[in-house]
Design an enzyme around this catalytic site. Structure first.
Site, PDB file in Angstrom:
ATOM      1  N   LYS A 199      -1.921  12.594  -9.786  1.00 13.60           N
ATOM      2  CA  LYS A 199      -0.900  11.665 -10.289  1.00 13.60           C
ATOM      3  C   LYS A 199      -1.261  11.198 -11.696  1.00 13.60           C
ATOM      4  CE  LYS A 199       1.338   8.764  -6.985  1.00 13.60           C
ATOM      5  NZ  LYS A 199       1.165   7.563  -6.146  1.00 13.60           N
TER       6      LYS A 199
HETATM    7  C1  E4P Z   1       3.881   5.928  -4.609  1.00 18.15           C
HETATM    8  O1  E4P Z   1       3.618   7.026  -5.009  1.00 18.15           O
HETATM    9  C2  E4P Z   1       3.636   4.700  -5.378  1.00 18.15           C
HETATM   10  O2  E4P Z   1       2.360   4.720  -5.932  1.00 18.15           O
HETATM   11  C3  E4P Z   1       3.829   3.469  -4.571  1.00 18.15           C
HETATM   12  O3  E4P Z   1       4.841   3.658  -3.628  1.00 18.15           O
HETATM   13  C4  E4P Z   1       4.087   2.265  -5.453  1.00 18.15           C
HETATM   14  O4  E4P Z   1       4.527   1.207  -4.671  1.00 18.15           O
HETATM   15  P1  E4P Z   1       4.563  -0.302  -5.160  1.00 18.15           P
HETATM   16  O5  E4P Z   1       5.772  -0.496  -6.012  1.00 18.15           O
HETATM   17  O6  E4P Z   1       4.637  -1.068  -3.883  1.00 18.15           O
HETATM   18  O7  E4P Z   1       3.285  -0.557  -5.918  1.00 18.15           O
END
Ligand code: E4P
Length: 236
Positions: free
Chosen positions: A89
């Site tokens: 990522k």
């Molecule tokens: C997924 O890939 C994201 O990192 C995650 O869902 C982010 O979620 P948040 O907005 O609760 O931090």
């Protein structure tokens, strides 16, 4: 594809993976913190390898921990060497809007053969550019989009239309789930994948009326069992 699990907690991953209802796992530095992982890069490596092995061949997303372009390139290649199902990522841009990230993403996909999940995106247009750069996955944060007063479903639908129109192979992951309803509504809007918090998957699964019905079945089965036991005892 459909549902990924958005957590770094091994017990949750093990349990939902055993049910056969998840098709991948996503983590990020915040989720790693919530899993109480301490011990720096070595701990991240061991933990990521454990998850990757547990869910293989399903994909596991692990996020880089720096926004320096050289560090991102180096970390991404290292993470991807930990297991063949690790996807790296990288955020669409840096904390102050730095633009080098897309170049790193493009290099990773096209030169270094590293699968990338471009993350922290809030709009269809950001995701479209990430897909153009060659990202395997484009992650839009549906809950945060809604929180800002925009409509996540509309952004997802626009993005899916663009990807299909230009035949871009990127898969849309919608993260940042906030409500049980998000999982199905975002899939219906056009997401290839929704990455869901474990508690929301449980909420999707368990229904109070199903509980009541199962309780009724078990009570009545117990009565039937009693009859069967009694008749078997009488036959002896
Ligand atoms: C997924 O890939 C994201 O990192 C995650 O869902 C982010 O979620 P948040 O907005 O609760 O931090």
């Amino acid at each position: 594809m459909a549902i990924f699990l958005d957590t770094a907690k091994l017990e949750d991953i093990r349990s939902y993976h055993r049910m056969g209802i998840i098709r991948g796992v996503t983590t990020n530095p915040t989720l790693i913190c919530k899993a109480n992982l301490r011990g720096g890069m070595r701990a991240l490596e061991l933990h990521s390898k454990e998850i990757a092995e547990l869910i293989a061949p399903l994909p596991l997303s692990v996020e880089v921990t720096s926004n320096d372009p050289d560090d991102m390139l180096e970390q991404a290649q290292m993470f991807s060497s930990w297991a063949s199902n690790i996807v790296v990522k990288v955020t669409i841009h840096g904390p102050a809007g730095e633009l080098e990230n897309l170049e790193v993403i493009h290099d990773l996909e096209s030169v270094h053969d590293v699968r990338v999940n471009v993350t922290a995106m809030m709009s269809a247009q950001q995701c479209f550019l990430a897909a153009m750069a060659g990202a395997t996955y484009v992650s839009i944060f549906g809950g945060r989009v809604n929180n800002m007063g925009y409509n996540a479903c509309s952004e997802i639908a626009r993005l899916r239309k663009l990807l299909d129109q230009f035949q871009l192979p990127a898969q849309i992951i919608v993260g940042s789930t906030r409500e049980v309803l998000n999982i199905v509504e975002w899939l219906e809007a056009g997401a290839h994948i929704v990455t869901a918090l474990p508690e929301l998957l449980a909420g999707m699964l368990v229904h109070p009326y199903t509980k009541e019905t199962v309780q009724m079945f078990l009570r009545d089965a117990e009565k039937t069992n009693a009859v069967i036991h009694a008749s078997m005892a009488g036959a002896r």
